[in-house]
Structure formats: C-alpha cells, structure tokens
Design an enzyme around this catalytic site. Structure first.
Site, PDB file in Angstrom:
ATOM      1  N   VAL A  12      58.460 -80.257  29.076  1.00 10.33           N
ATOM      2  CA  VAL A  12      57.421 -79.379  29.626  1.00 10.33           C
ATOM      3  C   VAL A  12      57.186 -78.304  28.835  1.00 10.33           C
ATOM      4  O   VAL A  12      57.915 -77.664  28.284  1.00 10.33           O
ATOM      5  CB  VAL A  12      57.877 -78.965  30.892  1.00 10.33           C
ATOM      6  N   GLY A 217      43.918 -83.324   5.266  1.00 10.81           N
ATOM      7  CA  GLY A 217      43.863 -84.775   5.646  1.00 10.81           C
ATOM      8  C   GLY A 217      45.354 -85.357   5.496  1.00 10.81           C
ATOM      9  O   GLY A 217      46.356 -84.722   5.958  1.00 10.81           O
ATOM     10  N   ASP A 238      43.893 -74.593  18.232  1.00  4.44           N
ATOM     11  CA  ASP A 238      45.259 -74.931  18.651  1.00  4.44           C
ATOM     12  C   ASP A 238      45.560 -76.090  17.748  1.00  4.44           C
ATOM     13  O   ASP A 238      45.168 -77.150  18.090  1.00  4.44           O
ATOM     14  CB  ASP A 238      45.316 -74.944  20.021  1.00  4.44           C
ATOM     15  N   ASP A 244      51.402 -84.938  16.400  1.00  5.92           N
ATOM     16  CA  ASP A 244      51.743 -86.240  17.234  1.00  5.92           C
ATOM     17  C   ASP A 244      50.653 -87.088  17.445  1.00  5.92           C
ATOM     18  O   ASP A 244      50.772 -88.198  17.569  1.00  5.92           O
ATOM     19  CB  ASP A 244      52.484 -85.441  18.326  1.00  5.92           C
TER      20      ASP A 244
END
EC number: 2.7.1.15
Length: 307
Positions: A12, A217, A238, A244
């Site tokens: 979380v 990149g 952000d 991920d």
C-alpha cells in the site's frame, strides 16, 4: 498463449506531494496525501495485463485491511489472476515523497516480501511451461529470487529480472536471466561503472540488457547489437512507478509475440505517459491507451538510432 508469471511484492503506497524534498533533519508539509495499491510486483503485473497478456501475480500480503485494499484494487483487471500469499507479517507499505517536477524518494518495508522461502518460490513456479515469462524484482530475498529463477529456467520459461531495488548482490543472478532491466544507476552498480553498461550486463551473464534512461528513453543491448529508443517529450508530474510501467509493458508485449524493439518502444511511451499523472497504479496507461501506443510504435519514433 504464453503467460507472464510475476513473483514479487505488493504494497500500500502512501504518497505525499511536497514542494521540494526535505534536507536531512528538515520537516516539510505535504500539499496532498493519497493511498493506493503499489509495490513493484503488483505494479508490473498490472502493466503487463493491460497489454492484453495473460498474467498471474503471486505476492505475499498480511491478514489485514491493507491486504483487502490490494485485492480490491485489482478487481477490474480482466487478464490478471492474483495469488495472495497470506502470512503473519503485516502487508508491506511504501512511503513516497513526490516533489514538484516529479522527482521522488521511496522507502518500503519488506517484512512481508521477505517471508517467501526458496522452497515456496520453487513450488510457485511449478506451473510454468516453455514460452512463459517469469518476471522478478529485488524485493524478495536473494535466496527466494534465485530459487525462482532456477525453477523457471528448468521449466523452459524466459526469466526477466528488473534489478530494482538492489538490496543484495545480484551478480550471480544475471546468468540465470534472459533479459535484465536496470536503470542507469543500477546498471552502473552491476557493471562497476563500465562505459558501455548494456554490453557489460551481457558480459556478466544477461542474455539481453536493457537500461532505462528516464527522459532519454532506453538502451537495448543484444548479441546482434545495440539500439537506443528515444522517449517522447512530456511534462513530468510524478515519476513514481514509471520503471514498473516500462518493465510490465515490455514483458506483456513480448509474451503476446511482439518483437523486442517494438515492445521496448511501446514500453518507453507507456512509462512516459505515466509520469504525466500522479500516484503509482492510478497513473498507469489503460488497456486502450497501451493499444494506441503500440499502434503508434509500429511507425519509427523520431530520435531512435541503431548501433
């Protein structure tokens, strides 16, 4: 159809937006706070599923309300099956500070993630078959991660390692990996600051080395040569979770038969889109957005170069 099996953590995330990151010993006030699902394992599984790939996430969680929040967060992910490994440790948490301009720092707990034993990791990989992809990160223990990689290779799966976070020595693991994804800082650590980090990752055992370069990149290094993939120019809000998005999108597209170059180009575009939005999982491109980026990626991106 091949499958992506993600063995990793789920957390979380508590995200604090601040004007600037504090200096040592300084307290700053957050302009906003958000709680959302996160963790590298969960994030990458979601990103992979949104490519249309069939994905299984195996992640350790506690027996607490935070575990229920994580389960609820995946309710709408049609291609994603979650195997929640409930244990005695509380569900892991991440504290994320995001400054204006997108720079962030992250501290995560790992008591739950480190509860996975090598024997458990090997059993979880028993369902892998040739053509599947096993996606690993650095949140689990070194022993469990090695056991999973060895089991995956024994069953004919392609092993992909995202080297974040580097919390233990990963050098011996590289030889078990078909693809290694590292950011520039991680690649420098793993290659002792080599000038050509892509080739150096391969020299240390990785079949293919991919180095993510943020707004510049990504670099792909294979036995056939190297290629750089430019990132589109965007307004960064952000950056948390962008790595991920890249890893999950890349592996999802590879599992559905797309070539490495196109998969990497689409993953760069997906990560670039995510940094224009706040928070971790809520910022990830949707399935329709990924499809659009994939179609756009079939056309050469300005700035791409081959070596």
């Amino acid at each position: 159809m091949s499958r992506v099996f993600v063995l990793g953590n789920a957390t979380v995330d508590q995200v604090h937006c601040v004007e600037r990151l504090p200096a040592p010993g300084e307290t700053v006030l957050a302009s906003s706070i958000a709680r959302c699902a996160g963790g590298k394992g969960l994030n990458q599984a979601v990103a992979a599923a949104r490519t249309g790939a069939r994905v299984t996430l195996a992640a350790p969680v506690g027996r607490d309300p935070d575990a229920a929040l994580l389960a609820q967060s995946l309710a709408g992910e049609a291609e994603l099956e979650a195997l929640w490994l409930a244990g005695d440790a509380p569900t892991d948490l991440s504290s994320i500070w995001v400054a204006e301009g997108g720079e962030n720092v992250i501290v995560s707990s790992a008591g739950c993630a480190r509860s996975i034993t090598p024997e458990q990791a090997m059993r979880l990989c028993d369902t892998l078959v040739p053509g599947d992809f096993l996606l690993l990160q650095g949140n689990l223990s070194a022993q469990a991660t090695h056991a999973a990689a060895e089991a995956g290779r024994a069953r004919g799966a392609s092993c992909v390692l995202n080297t974040a976070p580097i919390a233990w020595d990963m050098h011996a693991l590289l030889r078990l990996c078909d693809i290694v994804i590292a950011n520039a800082g991680e690649a420098a650590i793993l290659t002792a600051g080599a000038a050509d980090v892509g080739k150096a990752l391969r020299a240390r055992g990785a079949g293919t080395g991919i180095v993510t370069l943020g707004p510049r990149g990504a670099l792909i290094s294979t036995e056939a040569g190297q290629a750089t993939i430019a990132a589109p120019q965007v307004e960064t809000v952000d950056t948390a979770g962008a790595g991920d998005v890249f890893a999950g999108t890349l592996v999802g597209l590879l599992s559905t038969g797309h070539p490495l170059g196109l998969a990497t180009q689409t993953a760069v575009a997906a990560a670039s889109l995510s940094v224009t939005r706040r928070n971790t999982m809520p910022s990830f491109p949707t399935r329709s957005e990924i499809a659009s980026l994939l179609e756009r990626g079939r056309r050469p991106m300005p700035g791409s170069a081959h070596a």
